[in-house]
Design an enzyme around this catalytic site. Structure first.
Site, PDB file in Angstrom:
ATOM      1  CG  HIS A   1      -4.437   4.662  11.381  1.00  0.00           C
ATOM      2  ND1 HIS A   1      -3.516   5.657  11.611  1.00  0.00           N
ATOM      3  CD2 HIS A   1      -5.620   5.132  11.835  1.00  0.00           C
ATOM      4  CE1 HIS A   1      -4.113   6.680  12.198  1.00  0.00           C
ATOM      5  NE2 HIS A   1      -5.389   6.396  12.348  1.00  0.00           N
TER       6      HIS A   1
ATOM      7  CD  GLU B   1      -9.116   5.481   9.329  1.00  0.00           C
ATOM      8  OE1 GLU B   1      -9.383   6.644   9.691  1.00  0.00           O
ATOM      9  OE2 GLU B   1      -8.738   4.591  10.119  1.00  0.00           O
TER      10      GLU B   1
END
Length: 427
Positions: A68, A71
């Site tokens: 994450h 990302e």
């Protein structure tokens, strides 16, 4: 390039078997094309998604949240583009650029006016091939993610699901929050992020899907620009697991409503009974005509929100029921849910319930495929889960073939054990 322009027992975890290659079904490192169905009628946009078959499940525990984190950083620019340059390029073209991280996938997706399709490909390709991963950007995003973590912890429903997954999959990647923890996010450095990117975000773990006003042949020629040329050292190794069912967990916190989540064993994403699974969930709590909505909300007014859903992974799955209600009614709502589950398991659905559920799912599928973005997501998900693009006609045929006996058999197969139950009560 998947499809081009359209088409749409209880109580404890089993001993962990050795890691098994459970690689996402993809192109194996080279572009594989399917003949495109007809274009989306009247579409003036293009939706493109790059699906990477790596998620929070695949992270080292010490670096939980790195996927994450990465990302976030992909949109902070490249060597010759700042985050502001990237944002201006997207917004000047009237486009949208976004991403999400799940337990098994990381997805970057773009939606642009058709005349700027080349720009969408170029931007996605640039951030996937060579993100800058600047130290200053890492520190800024570290702060942003810590704020995101704090925000989720403030929401009782989020806390209930975090507790649920930790209980269902203890000491396993599926049980961890995809955001990571305060400690892991605070300690992850550039070297860990860059290594994860280089090792995991590789061409043989990616699927690229597009829909809308797409020139199929032209898009295929551009895919090489979008997908990095890096190859992994082998398939993703995932330890198979099954949910630990039968636990009863309660937490106290500062909140006005009680939160309830129940979980039973479910099916994996590619299970051949997935259409029956969808109908079963729809009947139980998938819409306003569902059993739980009618019994809990309409008949008694005990909840504003009550629903059934599923979570499906490469090797396992979960059937979920959630509700928010007055603290004094948590036990009564639990009993009512269990009564409905018991009745569905014992007697199955009646003819009206079955027809309503199939009609709702069929209609929502038909409506969704008129949206290029929904088609793109349908193709991408089908590719990483089942190894082939979505075929709308096959989906509709699969739903229409479901019988009451199929639903009853699946309910008796899945909804047997005492569920895992998480309840959040006020202090």
């Amino acid at each position: 390039a998947a499809g081009g322009s359209g088409g749409g027992g209880g109580g404890g975890a089993p001993p962990a078997p050795p890691p098994t290659p459970l690689s996402p079904r993809g192109s194996g490192g080279s572009a594989r094309a399917w003949a495109p169905p007809p274009p989306v009628p009247g579409s003036r946009s293009v939706s493109i998604g790059a699906w990477v078959g790596v998620g929070s499940r695949d992270e080292p525990a010490a670096h939980a949240g790195v996927c994450h984190f990465l990302e976030h950083l992909l949109f902070k620019g490249t060597a010759d583009r700042s985050a502001l340059d990237l944002a201006r390029s997207v917004e000047r073209a009237g486009g949208e650029l976004d991403a999400f991280t799940s337990r098994e996938h990381t997805v970057l997706h773009a939606r642009f006016p058709a005349r700027h399709a080349d720009l969408a490909v170029e931007i996605l390709g640039a951030v996937l091939a060579a993100p800058a991963l600047r130290e200053d950007d890492i520190e800024v995003e570290r702060s942003v993610i810590l704020e995101e973590l704090a925000a989720t912890r403030d929401v009782p429903e989020e806390e209930a699901y975090l507790c649920l997954y930790e209980s269902l999959f203890p000491d396993h990647g599926l049980g961890r929050d995809s955001l990571g923890t305060h400690d892991t996010i605070s300690s992850i450095g550039r070297s860990e992020i860059a290594a994860f990117f280089g090792d995991e975000f590789t061409s043989d773990r990616m699927v690229v899907a597009a829909s809308g006003a797409v020139d199929h042949d032209r898009f295929l020629g551009q895919v090489g620009e979008l997908v990095p040329t890096r190859s992994s050292s082998g398939p993703v190794l995932r330890v198979p697991t099954a949910p630990a069912i039968g636990q009863q967990i309660e937490h106290r916190r500062d909140c006005e409503q009680g939160q309830l989540v129940l979980a039973w064993p479910g099916l994996s994403a590619a299970d051949p009974d997935r259409h029956v699974y969808a109908v079963l969930t729809q009947i139980l709590g998938g819409g306003m005509a569902s059993r739980l909505f009618q019994r809990v909300r309409e008949d008694r007014g005990w909840a504003y929100s009550v629903y059934a859903s599923t979570a499906a992974f490469t090797d396992t799955g979960v059937v979920l029921v959630g509700a928010a209600t007055a603290p004094g009614r948590l036990d009564a709502v639990t009993d009512l849910v269990l009564d409905e589950v018991s009745d569905l398991r014992a007697n199955g659905p009646d003819a009206d319930e079955l027809a309503t559920a199939i009609g709702a799912l069929t209609g929502s599928t038909e409506l969704a495929v008129e949206d290029p973005g929904a088609r793109m997501f349908g193709h991408g998900a089908a590719m990483v889960e089942r190894g082939e693009p979505m075929d709308v006609d096959d989906e509709l045929a699969g739903l229409s073939a479901v019988t009451a006996g199929d639903v009853t058999d699946l309910a008796q197969r899945l909804l047997v054990a005492e569920p895992t139950r998480v309840a959040i009560r006020p202090e």
